[in-house]
Design a protein around this motif. Structure first.
Motif, PDB file in Angstrom:
ATOM      1  N   ASP C 154      40.295 -90.634 -11.315  1.00 49.70           N
ATOM      2  CA  ASP C 154      41.210 -89.764 -12.069  1.00 49.70           C
ATOM      3  C   ASP C 154      41.825 -89.448 -13.198  1.00 49.70           C
ATOM      4  N   GLU C 155      41.989 -88.219 -13.738  1.00 51.84           N
ATOM      5  CA  GLU C 155      42.198 -88.646 -15.597  1.00 51.84           C
ATOM      6  C   GLU C 155      42.898 -88.849 -15.740  1.00 51.84           C
ATOM      7  N   ALA C 156      44.042 -89.287 -15.793  1.00 47.59           N
ATOM      8  CA  ALA C 156      45.295 -89.975 -16.309  1.00 47.59           C
ATOM      9  C   ALA C 156      45.442 -91.632 -15.817  1.00 47.59           C
ATOM     10  N   GLU C 157      44.154 -91.911 -15.567  1.00 49.89           N
ATOM     11  CA  GLU C 157      43.791 -93.493 -14.745  1.00 49.89           C
ATOM     12  C   GLU C 157      43.141 -93.835 -15.874  1.00 49.89           C
ATOM     13  N   ARG C 158      42.354 -93.018 -16.066  1.00 50.42           N
ATOM     14  CA  ARG C 158      40.892 -93.122 -17.262  1.00 50.42           C
ATOM     15  C   ARG C 158      41.128 -92.684 -18.570  1.00 50.42           C
ATOM     16  N   ILE C 159      42.539 -92.196 -18.927  1.00 52.99           N
ATOM     17  CA  ILE C 159      42.498 -92.356 -20.011  1.00 52.99           C
ATOM     18  C   ILE C 159      43.395 -93.251 -20.657  1.00 52.99           C
ATOM     19  N   LYS C 160      44.097 -93.441 -20.150  1.00 54.28           N
ATOM     20  CA  LYS C 160      45.511 -95.105 -19.860  1.00 54.28           C
ATOM     21  C   LYS C 160      44.287 -95.941 -20.213  1.00 54.28           C
ATOM     22  N   ALA C 161      42.734 -96.633 -19.153  1.00 61.30           N
ATOM     23  CA  ALA C 161      42.206 -97.071 -19.291  1.00 61.30           C
ATOM     24  C   ALA C 161      41.047 -97.159 -20.959  1.00 61.30           C
ATOM     25  N   LEU C 162      41.417 -95.724 -21.127  1.00 65.12           N
ATOM     26  CA  LEU C 162      40.544 -95.654 -21.986  1.00 65.12           C
ATOM     27  C   LEU C 162      41.355 -96.273 -23.822  1.00 65.12           C
ATOM     28  N   GLU C 163      42.599 -95.952 -22.737  1.00 61.13           N
ATOM     29  CA  GLU C 163      43.256 -96.589 -24.593  1.00 61.13           C
ATOM     30  C   GLU C 163      43.333 -98.190 -24.474  1.00 61.13           C
ATOM     31  N   ARG C 164      43.485 -98.585 -23.051  1.00 57.53           N
ATOM     32  CA  ARG C 164      43.361-100.855 -23.507  1.00 57.53           C
ATOM     33  C   ARG C 164      41.680-100.535 -23.397  1.00 57.53           C
ATOM     34  N   ALA C 165      40.598-100.184 -23.694  1.00 56.61           N
ATOM     35  CA  ALA C 165      39.663-100.351 -24.503  1.00 56.61           C
ATOM     36  C   ALA C 165      39.172 -99.832 -25.333  1.00 56.61           C
ATOM     37  N   ALA C 166      40.269 -99.001 -26.302  1.00 56.71           N
ATOM     38  CA  ALA C 166      40.646 -99.396 -28.056  1.00 56.71           C
ATOM     39  C   ALA C 166      41.159-100.150 -27.974  1.00 56.71           C
ATOM     40  N   VAL C 167      41.945-101.106 -27.263  1.00 58.25           N
ATOM     41  CA  VAL C 167      42.310-102.912 -27.557  1.00 58.25           C
ATOM     42  C   VAL C 167      40.625-103.272 -27.476  1.00 58.25           C
ATOM     43  N   SER C 168      40.323-103.252 -26.377  1.00 54.44           N
ATOM     44  CA  SER C 168      39.061-104.381 -25.967  1.00 54.44           C
ATOM     45  C   SER C 168      37.867-104.337 -26.291  1.00 54.44           C
ATOM     46  N   VAL C 169      37.575-103.293 -26.932  1.00 53.23           N
ATOM     47  CA  VAL C 169      36.182-103.021 -27.422  1.00 53.23           C
ATOM     48  C   VAL C 169      36.425-103.308 -28.983  1.00 53.23           C
ATOM     49  N   SER C 170      38.324-103.267 -29.897  1.00 49.57           N
ATOM     50  CA  SER C 170      38.440-104.000 -31.044  1.00 49.57           C
ATOM     51  C   SER C 170      38.163-105.705 -31.348  1.00 49.57           C
ATOM     52  N   ILE C 171      38.847-105.896 -30.129  1.00 55.10           N
ATOM     53  CA  ILE C 171      38.977-107.481 -29.720  1.00 55.10           C
ATOM     54  C   ILE C 171      37.536-108.239 -29.727  1.00 55.10           C
TER      55      ILE C 171
END
Lengths: 216, 216, 216, 216
Positions: C154-171
């Protein structure tokens, strides 16, 4: 019987809760506050009343507010007579040592001290007029405020006006301290007066026009 | 220039945040506190220091603690000389009017007042010895405590001992008030002494054996 | 034509408004901040997006937050190759010089950078893959995050997951800096990850269990 | 030990205050910003310093300013070498994608980064000259600015001149980006340089005549 007792168990338990949560979460900050000292932006002078939660009202954190609390949030006039004056010492420490930017006097509704002052001034509580009454002698500081509101006939309005006077008289007394005057004049300090209603949560602030209060 | 200024906007904004959340959530309780008056279980006497967050330490809520705060959490000896004594008035109100069950004196590490007392007693701060120094005259209350710790040679240990003395001297002075004595004797009041370390969050409590403190 | 122009009049006017009000009201505090330096409790790393108002979200004041903002709130891995790395420099300054107690990475919904990363990784934006695309090269930092979410259909879910990954990858990248590791280990620093939804105002926080987020 | 911790409770509480007030009052607008995307009129490049409150200075609201913040508000020269350049990516996004009308570089007094650059260039901080110093390598961007001011003998004047140079060097570097040049030439973009004094609140703006600044 020993004079002092260990801390009651319910407080020990709450303290352990604080240490395991709030302290643990913030310990890096607390260590810095310990190592580098406090640098509060403001001093607040409020009543001891258990219903006035200053930190909550202002979303303030450990380290934010230098907080003095006494009966009826009163500041006595400047009187350097060599006797101990706890409130004057607190004001001197905040202004001259910590160099806070704001001193905020916070009054409140249903204040037992203000009520006691009115009863005493109206002759209904002779026990407060005794030399041995610490409460009575302390509330003398507010007597000039009572003179200003005594002509208000409605009792509820009169007491509310006296609660406001407990703030404005304190502000005027603050201005009699030379180090306060100087800091206000050179722009490093501003004075503010508030009154919070305990029941409906409405806050009033002195506007700077006369001694008026307006809802915030 | 008006003497008083309106509340700074950042505090107005934080107050509105409190009103929309904490107040809104608890307004039934706050209304009862307003209608029925406060009934706090305990009085706490702590320092004004911005790093001592009494309500947080004890998980306390609006209405729980009658809170007096002054420089170095000091209580002067009983002295009914007709002059205003803010701390004595607060103690009298808590014990005789509110009839609290506990009076707790809370000292703390890195206390600027205690440090000032030591510097004054050791002759390093002549300005605190001036008649016009409110801070100095207030800290005289702690001088008997200094006499007891002055022989400790390690400075860090001496200052820690004086921080504890700021608590134990206050407890002893509390016991000179006749209404405190009476309440302690009839079992309606207990006295407690604490010291909290700001950096490591460790709390010590007076044990009741001599003037010793033990980690809580 | 001169390269630089004077400040547009509408900004001059707003600045004068600020100076006459906020500055005037707080000048004592600002002077102290100037004389004594900043002592922020936390660093926040957020996106440049104009819709992310970090100070407002946290009721923060001038002096409270050391704030670094870049595209998609990304922190690159530790790479001391002698080239200029603005984000790494900001992290080093916050942790090693200012010794902040918290580093908080704040992601957000509808992030143009995150969307660009997904489009690039899925082959829809070849221009971002060019060597000359600063945006594309910067978003490479998030490519490992894309690999983890690419299987979400699901594209909306995928983008939301990537927004979260932008945080967790930075951490996770933060944890590759030796001075961050050390500060976390000795308890003087904690790391936090958030994502705020611009439209509905809901904030999620990383829970510390795996890389999960939960509504605050 | 988990790498990341939940958001500290005091920030949770302040966020709830924001959500109940600012968000609630503006939610129609925030929803539009979420649905239609951002359309900021300007980009601001400022320092991470906690005392530089860009939104406050310009009375700006959520959605108004695309805000990049780094150490000492520096823009490096155009260098499309395939490495990640966070500042260059932010400029490209603002100018090429968002098509902002203004890019404003905001310097400030008492800048720790500018001070570090001067100390490094004058040989007083060898640790900043190490290859592994992210702060030092980042501040190399300002070295050409130091060359221009090094002959000023008065230290306070020299540092002030270098703070201004941190703005003018960045403006000159901005002009090396082809897409910035093009937008300036076709009149769709203007560049502006400011310096704000933290203590006295005075703002200077580059006038466009040479590299001069004048009080706004």
């Amino acid at each position: 019987m020993p004079l002092v007792k260990p801390l009651p168990a319910f407080l020990v338990s709450r303290y352990h809760g604080w240490r395991a949560t709030t302290y643990e979460e913030n310990k890096a900050w607390y260590r810095r506050l310990a190592n580098e000292g406090q640098r509060p932006r403001m001093m607040v002078i409020s009543c001891c009343d258990s219903r006035v939660n200053v930190n909550a009202l202002f979303g303030a954190q450990t380290g934010d507010i230098f907080l003095h609390r006494n009966i009826a949030n009163l500041v006595p006039p400047y009187l350097p007579d060599g006797d101990p004056h706890g409130t004057s010492a607190a004001v001197e420490y905040a202004v001259s040592v910590l160099k806070v930017s704001h001193v905020i006097v916070v009054g409140h509704s249903d204040c037992g001290g203000v009520r006691g002052c009115m009863d005493m001034c109206e002759g209904h509580m002779p026990e407060l007029e005794e030399k041995s009454s610490f409460i009575g002698r302390w509330l003398e500081i507010l007597r000039p405020g009572y003179e200003e509101v005594s002509k208000i006939t409605d009792e509820a309005e009169r007491i509310k006006a006296l609660e406001r006077a407990a703030v404005s008289v304190s502000i005027r007394n603050l201005a009699t301290f030379p180090f306060v005057q100087k800091a206000v004049e050179d722009g490093s300090l501003t004075l503010h007066g508030l009154r919070i209603d305990i029941g409906d949560g409405v806050m009033e602030s002195m506007t700077g026009e006369g001694w008026n209060f307006a809802v915030v």
